[in-house]
Design a protein around this motif. Structure first.
Motif, PDB file in Angstrom:
ATOM      1  N   GLN A  56      -5.860   0.278  15.686  1.00 62.07           N
ATOM      2  CA  GLN A  56      -6.612   0.916  16.893  1.00 62.07           C
ATOM      3  C   GLN A  56      -7.669   2.029  16.379  1.00 62.07           C
ATOM      4  O   GLN A  56      -8.632   2.369  16.819  1.00 62.07           O
TER       5      GLN A  56
ATOM      6  N   SER B 128     -11.474   2.317  16.357  1.00 67.25           N
ATOM      7  CA  SER B 128     -12.324   3.539  16.813  1.00 67.25           C
ATOM      8  C   SER B 128     -13.220   4.006  15.913  1.00 67.25           C
ATOM      9  O   SER B 128     -14.493   4.580  16.384  1.00 67.25           O
ATOM     10  N   ASP B 129     -12.930   4.309  14.860  1.00 65.93           N
ATOM     11  CA  ASP B 129     -13.716   5.013  13.856  1.00 65.93           C
ATOM     12  C   ASP B 129     -15.079   4.200  13.449  1.00 65.93           C
ATOM     13  O   ASP B 129     -16.246   4.514  13.365  1.00 65.93           O
TER      14      ASP B 129
ATOM     15  N   LYS C 117     -16.043   1.980  15.606  1.00 68.82           N
ATOM     16  CA  LYS C 117     -17.011   1.733  16.839  1.00 68.82           C
ATOM     17  C   LYS C 117     -16.596   0.048  17.010  1.00 68.82           C
ATOM     18  O   LYS C 117     -17.796  -0.411  17.743  1.00 68.82           O
TER      19      LYS C 117
ATOM     20  N   SER D 136     -14.852  -2.509  19.655  1.00 71.83           N
ATOM     21  CA  SER D 136     -14.119  -2.760  20.730  1.00 71.83           C
ATOM     22  C   SER D 136     -12.860  -3.722  20.528  1.00 71.83           C
ATOM     23  O   SER D 136     -13.139  -4.755  20.033  1.00 71.83           O
TER      24      SER D 136
END
Length: 67
Positions: free
Chosen positions: A45, A49-50, A52, A54
């Protein structure tokens, strides 16, 4: 206590990030991605997130549209 994953504490490689993107694009659950890549769900996760990426499922209806 549980044994740490194979890649625990190791830096991410470009190939691993590419694999993460492909698995996320294929709608693979986070837990399964972690098992395949030897990482924890939290690590998956965080890297998603780093980068980008989804991790949300793409094949579900939006909330509140059920008839």
């Amino acid at each position: 206590m549980a044994k740490p994953p194979a890649n625990h504490g190791k830096p991410w490689t470009g190939d691993q990030v590419k694999q993460l993107k492909e698995l996320a694009k294929g709608n693979t659950p986070t837990r399964i991605i972690g098992l395949k890549m030897g990482r924890t769900e939290d690590a998956i996760q965080a890297k998603a997130s780093d980068a980008k990426v989804s991790l949300k499922p793409t094949n579900q209806r939006p909330y509140g549209t059920k008839k």
